[in-house]
Design a protein around this motif. Sequence first.
Motif, PDB file in Angstrom:
ATOM      1  N   ARG A  17     -39.110  15.019 -59.742  1.00 35.43           N
ATOM      2  CA  ARG A  17     -38.036  15.121 -60.731  1.00 35.43           C
ATOM      3  C   ARG A  17     -37.344  13.769 -60.811  1.00 35.43           C
ATOM      4  O   ARG A  17     -36.971  13.196 -59.784  1.00 35.43           O
ATOM      5  N   VAL A  77     -40.154  18.584 -66.005  1.00 38.17           N
ATOM      6  CA  VAL A  77     -39.162  18.237 -67.022  1.00 38.17           C
ATOM      7  C   VAL A  77     -38.695  19.506 -67.700  1.00 38.17           C
ATOM      8  O   VAL A  77     -39.484  20.428 -67.956  1.00 38.17           O
ATOM      9  N   MET A 108     -44.514  15.165 -63.099  1.00 40.66           N
ATOM     10  CA  MET A 108     -43.076  15.315 -63.231  1.00 40.66           C
ATOM     11  C   MET A 108     -42.743  16.675 -63.819  1.00 40.66           C
ATOM     12  O   MET A 108     -43.417  17.151 -64.741  1.00 40.66           O
ATOM     13  N   LYS A 114     -36.862   8.182 -57.249  1.00 42.62           N
ATOM     14  CA  LYS A 114     -35.666   8.322 -58.068  1.00 42.62           C
ATOM     15  C   LYS A 114     -34.921   6.995 -58.090  1.00 42.62           C
ATOM     16  O   LYS A 114     -34.343   6.585 -57.080  1.00 42.62           O
TER      17      LYS A 114
END
Length: 288
Positions: A73, A113, A111, A23
């Motif tokens: 994420r 989403v 990921m 992140k």
Amino acid sequence: MIFNSVDEFREVVSKYAMVRGVKLTIRPNERKRVRVKYKEGCPWLLFGSLDRKSNKFIIKTYNSVHKCYKSNRNRLCNSKFIARHFRERILSQPEIKIREIQQLCRESLNMFVGKTVCRRAKNKVIASMIGDYRVEYGRLHDYADEIKRSNPSTTCFVKVKRDEDCVQQFKRFYVCFDAIKKGYKAGCRPILGFDGCFLMGPCKGQLLCCVSKDDNNQMFPVTWGAVDIENKKNWKWFISTVKMDLGMETGASWTMVIDMQKGLDSAIVDELPNVEHRMCARHMVELG
């Protein structure tokens, strides 16, 4: 490392975040300088700025040490990134479902989403493919003028209406090429079929068409138009224009093949009282 632009630098940073599963936060995020760091206290740091001499975007500071956990994420996996990454796939499959785009993100990017982000990404790709339809509708008058310039004696016009703020809104479009009119009169029987269908996409509306059969018993398009809604008023306008183009007068010795379109039968009675009516056999079978 040297990049041609700040946009290229941001794209590489986003790809790095997806591959490493970290992140990252970008702040400040300006045209001349960008700082990228981990969101929760990791010493990893990347800073780049625009070099005045070369006009290139150059990395000035880089600390490659990571003390963080991977995550599936990431805020950098936004609609812009997804639209760029899966552009070719979406263009080749415009009807792709939102859940399928989510599945692509999980499989190729690892990921998770949300649906809203994927929907925005798909809309961005579709919009880049079809362009800004508002601008295109604003050029319909130019399109009609060009058709008439390049095809003399062609019937083509656009009708608009104005709302309370005097903003023009599309209402009708009609075209009948002169070559088609001459071809129809020279080689087709006095039989016409009328039908309409929905226009899909962001603009909606109805497509009205008139067709016939040539000497080889093949479909012969005569004229077509687009309207905002299918009703008797628009059908009456369309039929009256076809009548003038083909010189049908009251419709004597002509035959119309129609189905149960909204207002079409009554519009034909008003405009062509002496025409002979026939129902579309396919629709009769479906209704039976």
